[in-house]
Scaffold this motif. Structure first.
Motif, PDB file in Angstrom:
ATOM      1  N   GLN A 197      24.975  34.806  37.408  1.00 34.07           N
ATOM      2  CA  GLN A 197      25.164  35.310  38.703  1.00 34.07           C
ATOM      3  C   GLN A 197      25.718  36.721  38.525  1.00 34.07           C
ATOM      4  OE1 GLN A 197      27.519  32.546  41.382  1.00 34.07           O
ATOM      5  NE2 GLN A 197      27.351  31.165  39.701  1.00 34.07           N
ATOM      6  N   PRO A 198      25.849  37.674  39.444  1.00 38.47           N
ATOM      7  CA  PRO A 198      26.034  39.062  39.376  1.00 38.47           C
ATOM      8  C   PRO A 198      27.623  39.114  39.443  1.00 38.47           C
ATOM      9  CG  PRO A 198      24.554  38.830  41.569  1.00 38.47           C
ATOM     10  CD  PRO A 198      24.992  37.283  40.749  1.00 38.47           C
ATOM     11  N   VAL A 199      28.210  40.071  38.572  1.00 38.48           N
ATOM     12  CA  VAL A 199      29.390  40.193  38.315  1.00 38.48           C
ATOM     13  C   VAL A 199      29.748  41.878  39.073  1.00 38.48           C
ATOM     14  CG1 VAL A 199      31.337  40.846  36.875  1.00 38.48           C
ATOM     15  CG2 VAL A 199      29.751  39.231  36.286  1.00 38.48           C
ATOM     16  N   ASN A 200      30.468  41.970  39.914  1.00 36.84           N
ATOM     17  CA  ASN A 200      30.757  43.115  40.763  1.00 36.84           C
ATOM     18  C   ASN A 200      32.099  43.632  40.658  1.00 36.84           C
ATOM     19  OD1 ASN A 200      28.199  43.252  41.921  1.00 36.84           O
ATOM     20  ND2 ASN A 200      28.760  41.652  43.168  1.00 36.84           N
ATOM     21  N   VAL A 201      32.372  44.812  40.352  1.00 35.29           N
ATOM     22  CA  VAL A 201      33.696  45.516  40.521  1.00 35.29           C
ATOM     23  C   VAL A 201      33.568  46.667  41.658  1.00 35.29           C
ATOM     24  CG1 VAL A 201      35.270  47.114  39.388  1.00 35.29           C
ATOM     25  CG2 VAL A 201      34.009  45.227  37.965  1.00 35.29           C
ATOM     26  N   ASN A 202      34.437  46.085  42.729  1.00 37.77           N
ATOM     27  CA  ASN A 202      34.274  47.058  44.081  1.00 37.77           C
ATOM     28  C   ASN A 202      35.454  47.882  44.300  1.00 37.77           C
ATOM     29  OD1 ASN A 202      31.680  45.990  44.718  1.00 37.77           O
ATOM     30  ND2 ASN A 202      32.631  43.942  45.484  1.00 37.77           N
ATOM     31  N   GLY A 203      35.092  49.253  44.636  1.00 43.12           N
ATOM     32  CA  GLY A 203      36.277  49.856  45.300  1.00 43.12           C
ATOM     33  C   GLY A 203      37.345  50.692  44.029  1.00 43.12           C
ATOM     34  N   ALA A 204      36.910  50.463  42.933  1.00 47.54           N
ATOM     35  CA  ALA A 204      37.535  51.224  42.001  1.00 47.54           C
ATOM     36  C   ALA A 204      37.583  52.648  41.899  1.00 47.54           C
ATOM     37  CB  ALA A 204      37.403  50.356  40.635  1.00 47.54           C
TER      38      ALA A 204
END
Length: 197
Positions: free
Chosen positions: A122-129
């Motif tokens: 599944q996708p791994v997302n790091v958001n808003g950093a």
């Protein structure tokens, strides 16, 4: 009267701690509320679940629940522990911890000697950093067919301010003198390099 009081006291004591199976979760409010069956003849609705601060989860249907009834009062109870037997990871060694989503098969495993993030396809997302820093003493390996970046890349950034795009433009724009290729000692200039796909 004494016997009546003793019986009530006994029943309240027996009802202080109970177990049940979760059938429904309402996770829309400020506190999570569960529907569960403490026994085969009883179903209770809207029981609040008291989870640890900083850890949010939605236990799947069929999960075990531990209920604490304050003073043995079944109308004043809360779920203080849950467990999903079918997907609970097993075999952890002393000191190890795992954050997991059993039905999805994803986990963050704080093992002895390594940290393993299992995305299970599944996708791994790091958001808003604003900054994502990876500090590795030896190397960082990307095992992927394609590495993409929407912006510029700068290597040796502490001593170099030029991006790879700027370096590529400077390289593609330069030329070389070709010396003594014609009779009479003429000198010509090559054309800039280009990329052929």
């Amino acid at each position: 009267m004494t016997d009546d009081y003793s019986e009530r006291h006994y029943l309240r004591t027996m009802l202080t701690v109970r177990r049940g199976r979760i059938s429904l979760v309402n996770d829309s409010g400020s506190i999570q509320k569960l529907q569960l069956a403490p026994s085969g003849l009883e179903t209770r609705d809207n029981i609040p679940r008291m989870a640890e601060y900083g850890l949010a989860s939605n236990p799947p249907a069929g999960s075990d629940a531990m209920i604490i009834n304050v003073g043995g009062d079944t109308s004043n109870g809360a779920v203080v522990g849950t467990n999903h037997q079918e997907t609970r990871p097993t075999g952890l060694k002393s000191g190890e911890t795992m954050l997991y989503n059993g039905p999805a098969g994803t986990s963050l495993y704080l093992a002895n000697g390594q940290v393993v993030l299992n995305a299970n396809g599944q996708p791994v997302n790091v958001n808003g950093a604003t900054i994502v820093m990876i500090s590795a003493s030896t190397e960082v390996i990307f095992d992927t067919p394609v590495l993409k970046c929407t912006g510029d890349i700068v290597d040796n950034y502490e001593t170099n301010s030029s991006t790879l795009k700027q370096l590529r433009a400077a390289h593609d724009g330069h030329d070389h003198e070709v010396v003594d290729v014609q009779t009479g000692g003429s000198t010509i200039t090559t054309t800039p390099p280009n990329l052929t796909v």
